[in-house]
Scaffold this motif. Structure first.
Motif, PDB file in Angstrom:
ATOM      1  N   SER A 167      -7.573  86.062  16.492  1.00 17.65           N
ATOM      2  CA  SER A 167      -6.896  87.110  16.251  1.00 17.65           C
ATOM      3  C   SER A 167      -7.708  88.539  15.752  1.00 17.65           C
ATOM      4  N   VAL A 168      -8.967  88.111  15.196  1.00 13.38           N
ATOM      5  CA  VAL A 168      -9.816  89.068  14.856  1.00 13.38           C
ATOM      6  C   VAL A 168     -10.383  89.941  16.052  1.00 13.38           C
ATOM      7  N   ARG A 169     -10.414  89.439  17.464  1.00 16.33           N
ATOM      8  CA  ARG A 169     -10.730  90.241  18.516  1.00 16.33           C
ATOM      9  C   ARG A 169      -9.732  91.463  18.768  1.00 16.33           C
ATOM     10  N   LYS A 170      -8.414  91.129  18.412  1.00 16.25           N
ATOM     11  CA  LYS A 170      -7.630  92.049  18.987  1.00 16.25           C
ATOM     12  C   LYS A 170      -7.959  93.324  17.745  1.00 16.25           C
ATOM     13  N   LYS A 171      -8.583  93.426  16.750  1.00 11.85           N
ATOM     14  CA  LYS A 171      -8.940  94.477  15.937  1.00 11.85           C
ATOM     15  C   LYS A 171     -10.520  94.800  16.034  1.00 11.85           C
TER      16      LYS A 171
ATOM     17  N   VAL B 263     -16.884  95.217   7.141  1.00 11.41           N
ATOM     18  CA  VAL B 263     -16.426  95.031   8.639  1.00 11.41           C
ATOM     19  C   VAL B 263     -16.651  96.255   9.531  1.00 11.41           C
TER      20      VAL B 263
ATOM     21  N   LYS C 182     -15.535  85.370  15.178  1.00 13.68           N
ATOM     22  CA  LYS C 182     -14.845  85.764  16.072  1.00 13.68           C
ATOM     23  C   LYS C 182     -14.188  84.830  17.158  1.00 13.68           C
TER      24      LYS C 182
ATOM     25  N   ASP D 107      -8.928  87.804   5.193  1.00 11.55           N
ATOM     26  CA  ASP D 107      -8.246  87.302   4.374  1.00 11.55           C
ATOM     27  C   ASP D 107      -8.852  85.946   3.999  1.00 11.55           C
TER      28      ASP D 107
ATOM     29  N   ASN E 152     -11.519  94.564   3.936  1.00  7.20           N
ATOM     30  CA  ASN E 152     -12.760  95.061   4.899  1.00  7.20           C
ATOM     31  C   ASN E 152     -14.135  94.934   4.314  1.00  7.20           C
TER      32      ASN E 152
ATOM     33  N   ARG F 209     -12.173  97.790   9.758  1.00  6.97           N
ATOM     34  CA  ARG F 209     -10.842  97.279   9.890  1.00  6.97           C
ATOM     35  C   ARG F 209     -10.524  96.081   8.976  1.00  6.97           C
ATOM     36  N   ASN F 210      -9.398  96.164   8.614  1.00  6.14           N
ATOM     37  CA  ASN F 210      -8.686  95.015   7.634  1.00  6.14           C
ATOM     38  C   ASN F 210      -8.604  93.707   8.166  1.00  6.14           C
ATOM     39  N   VAL F 211      -9.590  92.845   8.220  1.00  3.96           N
ATOM     40  CA  VAL F 211      -9.330  91.556   8.958  1.00  3.96           C
ATOM     41  C   VAL F 211      -9.624  90.437   8.154  1.00  3.96           C
TER      42      VAL F 211
END
Length: 132
Positions: A94-98, A21, A89, A29, A59, A25-27
């Motif tokens: 919620s991925v867009r926040k990271k 990633v 995305k 799950d 990640n 980033r730890n996105v």
């Protein structure tokens, strides 16, 4: 050992692909991993690629797959990264926040042939990723 074949060749081509990633980033799950896996499987058919094993950490993902001599690996990987990035995305806001912009994956990737190791060893390695 059973070899694969087509009209013109006999082959056994296994690859271990690692995608990371962007910004590590730890996105990822279980839900995002399953979604990415489904996209991999649906796109891989067009490129004569067969998924063998899939695992993820927060990640990055590990993928063990088989290919044929006519599989265009770099084209497939770049197509997969582009499509999955856009769709993940879109499906998971919620991925867009990271992550910002349209990139989900790092530009680079790691692709290894598994000829030096028995497939069983590589498969067990991938199955145990993220278990620590």
């Amino acid at each position: 050992m059973k070899l694969d074949s087509n009209n013109h060749s006999v082959f056994l081509m296994y690859y271990h692909l690692v995608l990371v990633v962007k910004y590590r980033r730890n996105v990822i799950d279980d839900t995002i991993s399953a979604y990415a896996k489904d996209k991999f499987v649906s796109l891989s058919e067009k490129y004569n690629i067969t998924l063998i094993e899939w695992s993820h950490d927060f990640n990055h993902i590990h993928i063990l797959f088989k290919a044929q001599p006519n599989s265009e690996l770099s084209k497939f990987i770049n197509t997969y990264k582009s499509a999955s990035s856009r769709l993940i995305k879109k499906e998971f806001p919620s991925v867009r926040k990271k992550l910002w912009k349209e990139m989900f994956w790092l530009r680079s990737f790691c692709l290894l042939t598994t000829g030096g190791f028995p497939i069983k060893v590589v498969k067990e390695y991938i199955e145990n990723q993220g278990m620590k």
